[in-house]
Design an enzyme around this catalytic site. Sequence first.
Site, PDB file in Angstrom:
ATOM      1  N   CYS A 298      -3.735  -3.393   4.240  1.00 11.33           N
ATOM      2  CA  CYS A 298      -2.879  -4.576   4.682  1.00 11.33           C
ATOM      3  C   CYS A 298      -3.042  -6.093   4.315  1.00 11.33           C
ATOM      4  O   CYS A 298      -2.566  -6.698   4.926  1.00 11.33           O
ATOM      5  CB  CYS A 298      -2.861  -4.511   6.212  1.00 11.33           C
ATOM      6  SG  CYS A 298      -2.120  -2.815   6.935  1.00 11.33           S
TER       7      CYS A 298
ATOM      8  N   HIS B 268      -2.820  -9.983  11.930  1.00  9.59           N
ATOM      9  CA  HIS B 268      -2.259  -8.909  11.410  1.00  9.59           C
ATOM     10  C   HIS B 268      -2.101  -8.106  12.662  1.00  9.59           C
ATOM     11  O   HIS B 268      -2.674  -7.989  13.680  1.00  9.59           O
ATOM     12  CB  HIS B 268      -3.431  -7.931  10.691  1.00  9.59           C
ATOM     13  CG  HIS B 268      -2.980  -6.604  10.313  1.00  9.59           C
ATOM     14  ND1 HIS B 268      -1.636  -6.633   9.686  1.00  9.59           N
ATOM     15  CD2 HIS B 268      -3.657  -5.492  10.501  1.00  9.59           C
ATOM     16  CE1 HIS B 268      -1.652  -5.126   9.473  1.00  9.59           C
ATOM     17  NE2 HIS B 268      -2.736  -4.658   9.933  1.00  9.59           N
TER      18      HIS B 268
ATOM     19  N   GLU C 136       0.835  -1.389  -0.044  1.00 10.14           N
ATOM     20  CA  GLU C 136      -0.001   0.022  -0.009  1.00 10.14           C
ATOM     21  C   GLU C 136       0.948   1.148   0.003  1.00 10.14           C
ATOM     22  O   GLU C 136       0.448   2.241   0.086  1.00 10.14           O
ATOM     23  CB  GLU C 136      -1.075  -0.018   1.110  1.00 10.14           C
ATOM     24  CG  GLU C 136      -0.350  -0.018   2.480  1.00 10.14           C
ATOM     25  CD  GLU C 136      -1.506   0.078   3.463  1.00 10.14           C
ATOM     26  OE1 GLU C 136      -1.999   1.006   3.814  1.00 10.14           O
ATOM     27  OE2 GLU C 136      -1.731  -0.843   4.263  1.00 10.14           O
TER      28      GLU C 136
END
Length: 389
Positions: free
Chosen positions: A111, A233, A79
Amino acid sequence: MTIGIDRIGFATSQYRLSLEDLAQARGVEPAKFTKGLMLDSMSITPITEDIVTMAASAASQILTDEDRETIDLIIFATETGIDQSKAASVFLHGLLGIQPFARSIEMKEACYAATAGLDYAKRHVEKFPDRRVLVIASDIAKYGIASGGEATQGAGALALIVSSNPRTLILNDDNLAQTRDIMDFWRPNYSTTPYVQGAFSTQQYLDCLTTTWAEHQKRFGTSLDQLAAFCFHVPFPKLAKKGLDSLMTDDLTETDRDRLTSNFDAAITYNRQIGNIYTGSLYLSLLSLLENSRALEAGDQIGLFSYGSGAVCEIFTATIVDGFEQHLRTDRQAELDLRTPISVDTYEALFYDEAQLDETGSTSFKTYQTGAYALTAIDQHQRIYQKVN
């Protein structure tokens, strides 16, 4: 035939900033960062280190000549792209010397994109089992000087080789994704740093986790007591810890709780030192688990939760392959310890450093420490990369 992750490479910047030093400079208690976020330091990049150089360094650690001949798809998830048109994977393809008849693409969804890339890679290998796919997750997280997210910056790249009969992890057929059209974190093209609704983003992360996990249990019959570990994450480790706590219901045994908690600690060892690396954060945690846990065995199941703001999330599981430890590194911590500590002043100077182009769209850069590759110049608006060590 099984399909999964054969090998994992990782690279980060050569500079690190202590979160205690940052806290002192910002006039806050160090515990706000070290305990409140569970972060100790973050990797900081100079202008000569970017998503391509880190990706090339990560991939070059694991690529063999056979890989270069059999990889026919490169998926670059990021990103923090460097060009609005040309995929970062095309630069990478040239630097790594991959055979020419390969497809090279770039993927973006905050993400989450590396997980989408992994899904795509798996399906490609299902169709062409004698071929391999290189999946890259490379990002530089920048939130702004003295911003609310400043302490959760970082930089790094993961390189995953996906193949049939993998030697590290088998990807199981139980992927479940969820999409929500929300604005918890976003970066318009005109902004160099993102806009964040922190509390809302945390709420959405946790709600996406619990609702997707509940649906995963319904569809696939999964349960925490079946898993050796659960990787998340990791924008910052404390949020991932909240995620794990939200899944551990009262009916879970003390043995299961201890196992999941112990392996969670192993899984955030590297994230605590490197910070947020966006698309690569989940896979850095996975690598940290594999290299730091002493309790994992062949056949163990690992749960994985991927989250990308905006938002798309996914839960899936993977199975550890017999002999997996032979394809991991034992000296990773020593390498991380070699990063050069920098002051807050130096960090701020690197943060604001931008390319000063002349009338031809060209510039050169002063020499900084980098990995095996560096951005050495911009020539008529073209980025010039070189192998430097």
